[in-house]
Design a protein around this motif. Sequence first.
Motif, PDB file in Angstrom:
ATOM      1  N   THR A  87       0.831  -1.205   0.000  1.00 48.96           N
ATOM      2  CA  THR A  87       0.000   0.000   0.000  1.00 48.96           C
ATOM      3  C   THR A  87       0.867   1.256   0.000  1.00 48.96           C
ATOM      4  O   THR A  87       0.605   2.202  -0.753  1.00 48.96           O
ATOM      5  CB  THR A  87      -0.939   0.004   1.225  1.00 48.96           C
ATOM      6  OG1 THR A  87      -1.779  -1.144   1.145  1.00 48.96           O
ATOM      7  CG2 THR A  87      -1.790   1.259   1.272  1.00 48.96           C
ATOM      8  N   ASP A  88       1.897   1.264   0.835  1.00 45.39           N
ATOM      9  CA  ASP A  88       2.806   2.415   0.871  1.00 45.39           C
ATOM     10  C   ASP A  88       3.525   2.583  -0.464  1.00 45.39           C
ATOM     11  O   ASP A  88       3.751   3.707  -0.918  1.00 45.39           O
ATOM     12  CB  ASP A  88       3.821   2.272   2.001  1.00 45.39           C
ATOM     13  CG  ASP A  88       3.189   2.430   3.386  1.00 45.39           C
ATOM     14  OD1 ASP A  88       2.024   2.863   3.475  1.00 45.39           O
ATOM     15  OD2 ASP A  88       3.878   2.108   4.373  1.00 45.39           O
ATOM     16  N   GLY A  89       3.875   1.483  -1.111  1.00 48.64           N
ATOM     17  CA  GLY A  89       4.516   1.542  -2.425  1.00 48.64           C
ATOM     18  C   GLY A  89       3.588   2.132  -3.470  1.00 48.64           C
ATOM     19  O   GLY A  89       4.006   2.939  -4.306  1.00 48.64           O
ATOM     20  N   GLU A  90       2.310   1.740  -3.447  1.00 47.95           N
ATOM     21  CA  GLU A  90       1.345   2.313  -4.385  1.00 47.95           C
ATOM     22  C   GLU A  90       1.149   3.803  -4.130  1.00 47.95           C
ATOM     23  O   GLU A  90       1.011   4.587  -5.067  1.00 47.95           O
ATOM     24  CB  GLU A  90       0.013   1.569  -4.312  1.00 47.95           C
ATOM     25  CG  GLU A  90       0.058   0.225  -5.001  1.00 47.95           C
ATOM     26  CD  GLU A  90      -1.297  -0.438  -5.112  1.00 47.95           C
ATOM     27  OE1 GLU A  90      -2.333   0.228  -4.876  1.00 47.95           O
ATOM     28  OE2 GLU A  90      -1.327  -1.625  -5.453  1.00 47.95           O
ATOM     29  N   ASP A  91       1.134   4.196  -2.864  1.00 41.73           N
ATOM     30  CA  ASP A  91       1.030   5.625  -2.539  1.00 41.73           C
ATOM     31  C   ASP A  91       2.232   6.384  -3.085  1.00 41.73           C
ATOM     32  O   ASP A  91       2.086   7.469  -3.662  1.00 41.73           O
ATOM     33  CB  ASP A  91       0.927   5.833  -1.028  1.00 41.73           C
ATOM     34  CG  ASP A  91      -0.393   5.350  -0.439  1.00 41.73           C
ATOM     35  OD1 ASP A  91      -1.366   5.140  -1.202  1.00 41.73           O
ATOM     36  OD2 ASP A  91      -0.449   5.180   0.797  1.00 41.73           O
ATOM     37  N   ALA A  92       3.428   5.824  -2.910  1.00 45.10           N
ATOM     38  CA  ALA A  92       4.648   6.471  -3.424  1.00 45.10           C
ATOM     39  C   ALA A  92       4.597   6.564  -4.946  1.00 45.10           C
ATOM     40  O   ALA A  92       4.983   7.578  -5.528  1.00 45.10           O
ATOM     41  CB  ALA A  92       5.886   5.692  -2.970  1.00 45.10           C
ATOM     42  N   ALA A  93       4.110   5.516  -5.595  1.00 42.59           N
ATOM     43  CA  ALA A  93       3.995   5.516  -7.058  1.00 42.59           C
ATOM     44  C   ALA A  93       3.015   6.589  -7.516  1.00 42.59           C
ATOM     45  O   ALA A  93       3.291   7.322  -8.472  1.00 42.59           O
ATOM     46  CB  ALA A  93       3.546   4.140  -7.554  1.00 42.59           C
ATOM     47  N   ALA A  94       1.879   6.700  -6.855  1.00 42.40           N
ATOM     48  CA  ALA A  94       0.880   7.702  -7.228  1.00 42.40           C
ATOM     49  C   ALA A  94       1.432   9.114  -7.058  1.00 42.40           C
ATOM     50  O   ALA A  94       1.221   9.978  -7.923  1.00 42.40           O
ATOM     51  CB  ALA A  94      -0.395   7.519  -6.403  1.00 42.40           C
ATOM     52  N   ARG A  95       2.150   9.358  -5.970  1.00 43.23           N
ATOM     53  CA  ARG A  95       2.764  10.679  -5.768  1.00 43.23           C
ATOM     54  C   ARG A  95       3.782  10.975  -6.864  1.00 43.23           C
ATOM     55  O   ARG A  95       3.832  12.082  -7.409  1.00 43.23           O
ATOM     56  CB  ARG A  95       3.443  10.756  -4.397  1.00 43.23           C
ATOM     57  CG  ARG A  95       2.491  10.912  -3.241  1.00 43.23           C
ATOM     58  CD  ARG A  95       3.216  11.232  -1.940  1.00 43.23           C
ATOM     59  NE  ARG A  95       4.223  10.253  -1.586  1.00 43.23           N
ATOM     60  CZ  ARG A  95       3.997   9.148  -0.883  1.00 43.23           C
ATOM     61  NH1 ARG A  95       2.780   8.878  -0.443  1.00 43.23           N
ATOM     62  NH2 ARG A  95       4.987   8.314  -0.607  1.00 43.23           N
ATOM     63  N   HIS A  96       4.578   9.963  -7.206  1.00 39.48           N
ATOM     64  CA  HIS A  96       5.593  10.114  -8.251  1.00 39.48           C
ATOM     65  C   HIS A  96       4.937  10.475  -9.588  1.00 39.48           C
ATOM     66  O   HIS A  96       5.368  11.404 -10.268  1.00 39.48           O
ATOM     67  CB  HIS A  96       6.396   8.817  -8.378  1.00 39.48           C
ATOM     68  CG  HIS A  96       7.331   8.791  -9.531  1.00 39.48           C
ATOM     69  ND1 HIS A  96       8.584   9.324  -9.494  1.00 39.48           N
ATOM     70  CD2 HIS A  96       7.163   8.311 -10.792  1.00 39.48           C
ATOM     71  CE1 HIS A  96       9.166   9.170 -10.666  1.00 39.48           C
ATOM     72  NE2 HIS A  96       8.322   8.559 -11.473  1.00 39.48           N
ATOM     73  N   LEU A  97       3.898   9.746  -9.951  1.00 38.55           N
ATOM     74  CA  LEU A  97       3.211   9.999 -11.221  1.00 38.55           C
ATOM     75  C   LEU A  97       2.577  11.389 -11.239  1.00 38.55           C
ATOM     76  O   LEU A  97       2.719  12.126 -12.217  1.00 38.55           O
ATOM     77  CB  LEU A  97       2.157   8.919 -11.464  1.00 38.55           C
ATOM     78  CG  LEU A  97       2.694   7.510 -11.735  1.00 38.55           C
ATOM     79  CD1 LEU A  97       1.592   6.478 -11.554  1.00 38.55           C
ATOM     80  CD2 LEU A  97       3.324   7.419 -13.106  1.00 38.55           C
ATOM     81  N   ALA A  98       1.896  11.742 -10.167  1.00 35.97           N
ATOM     82  CA  ALA A  98       1.242  13.050 -10.100  1.00 35.97           C
ATOM     83  C   ALA A  98       2.266  14.180 -10.205  1.00 35.97           C
ATOM     84  O   ALA A  98       2.012  15.194 -10.866  1.00 35.97           O
ATOM     85  CB  ALA A  98       0.440  13.178  -8.804  1.00 35.97           C
ATOM     86  N   SER A  99       3.439  13.988  -9.603  1.00 34.44           N
ATOM     87  CA  SER A  99       4.466  15.036  -9.649  1.00 34.44           C
ATOM     88  C   SER A  99       5.044  15.210 -11.052  1.00 34.44           C
ATOM     89  O   SER A  99       5.689  16.205 -11.336  1.00 34.44           O
ATOM     90  CB  SER A  99       5.588  14.730  -8.651  1.00 34.44           C
ATOM     91  OG  SER A  99       6.407  13.671  -9.114  1.00 34.44           O
ATOM     92  N   ARG A 100       4.807  14.237 -11.926  1.00 39.25           N
ATOM     93  CA  ARG A 100       5.305  14.292 -13.296  1.00 39.25           C
ATOM     94  C   ARG A 100       4.193  14.565 -14.309  1.00 39.25           C
ATOM     95  O   ARG A 100       4.340  14.288 -15.494  1.00 39.25           O
ATOM     96  CB  ARG A 100       6.056  13.016 -13.627  1.00 39.25           C
ATOM     97  CG  ARG A 100       7.454  13.089 -13.014  1.00 39.25           C
ATOM     98  CD  ARG A 100       8.062  11.760 -12.730  1.00 39.25           C
ATOM     99  NE  ARG A 100       9.387  11.905 -12.160  1.00 39.25           N
ATOM    100  CZ  ARG A 100       9.638  12.238 -10.893  1.00 39.25           C
ATOM    101  NH1 ARG A 100       8.646  12.495 -10.075  1.00 39.25           N
ATOM    102  NH2 ARG A 100      10.871  12.319 -10.431  1.00 39.25           N
ATOM    103  N   GLY A 101       3.086  15.069 -13.822  1.00 39.44           N
ATOM    104  CA  GLY A 101       2.028  15.505 -14.723  1.00 39.44           C
ATOM    105  C   GLY A 101       1.005  14.457 -15.105  1.00 39.44           C
ATOM    106  O   GLY A 101       0.163  14.707 -15.971  1.00 39.44           O
ATOM    107  N   TYR A 102       1.042  13.304 -14.496  1.00 36.71           N
ATOM    108  CA  TYR A 102       0.023  12.288 -14.754  1.00 36.71           C
ATOM    109  C   TYR A 102      -1.203  12.607 -13.900  1.00 36.71           C
ATOM    110  O   TYR A 102      -1.075  12.984 -12.738  1.00 36.71           O
ATOM    111  CB  TYR A 102       0.529  10.891 -14.398  1.00 36.71           C
ATOM    112  CG  TYR A 102       1.602  10.368 -15.324  1.00 36.71           C
ATOM    113  CD1 TYR A 102       1.296   9.431 -16.298  1.00 36.71           C
ATOM    114  CD2 TYR A 102       2.920  10.802 -15.216  1.00 36.71           C
ATOM    115  CE1 TYR A 102       2.270   8.943 -17.153  1.00 36.71           C
ATOM    116  CE2 TYR A 102       3.906  10.322 -16.060  1.00 36.71           C
ATOM    117  CZ  TYR A 102       3.574   9.391 -17.022  1.00 36.71           C
ATOM    118  OH  TYR A 102       4.538   8.913 -17.858  1.00 36.71           O
TER     119      TYR A 102
END
Length: 134
Positions: free
Chosen positions: A10-25
């Motif tokens: 779950t924490d990994g998915e949260d980190a992935a979502a933050r990463h994607l959002a920070s790159r314009g996804y």
Amino acid sequence: MTARHLVTGTDGEDAAARHLASRGYRIVHRNWRHGRLELDIICRKEATIVFVEVKTRSRGALQSPAEALTPAKRRTLVLAAQHFLTASGLWNSPSRFDLVAVVRDGDAYLVEHTENAFDLSEPVGGGNTAWQPW
């Protein structure tokens, strides 16, 4: 009490979502389900629908996150994406599959994003439209 591996995932998915959002996804769905099929993250990058598989491992795990994206898992992801595209009426939208590999190192989560993580022609063969490889 929640199992440690579930918290890590779950924490990994949260980190992935933050990463994607920070790159314009733009995140459209998280943990989209159709029966037993699941897509971790569905997002948009401009006009493209991006199906993101998130693989999280702890540092020193026997298998890397990328190694966990097996041909069988790829086939399952393609099937889930087909259901999503059908349910959403989005077959005419360009789409791709990305992998976000997350490694937990203590309290830190190291994120690596691979666009177009796999070629669909090998795991499923054929194609339905000129631009979609399945």
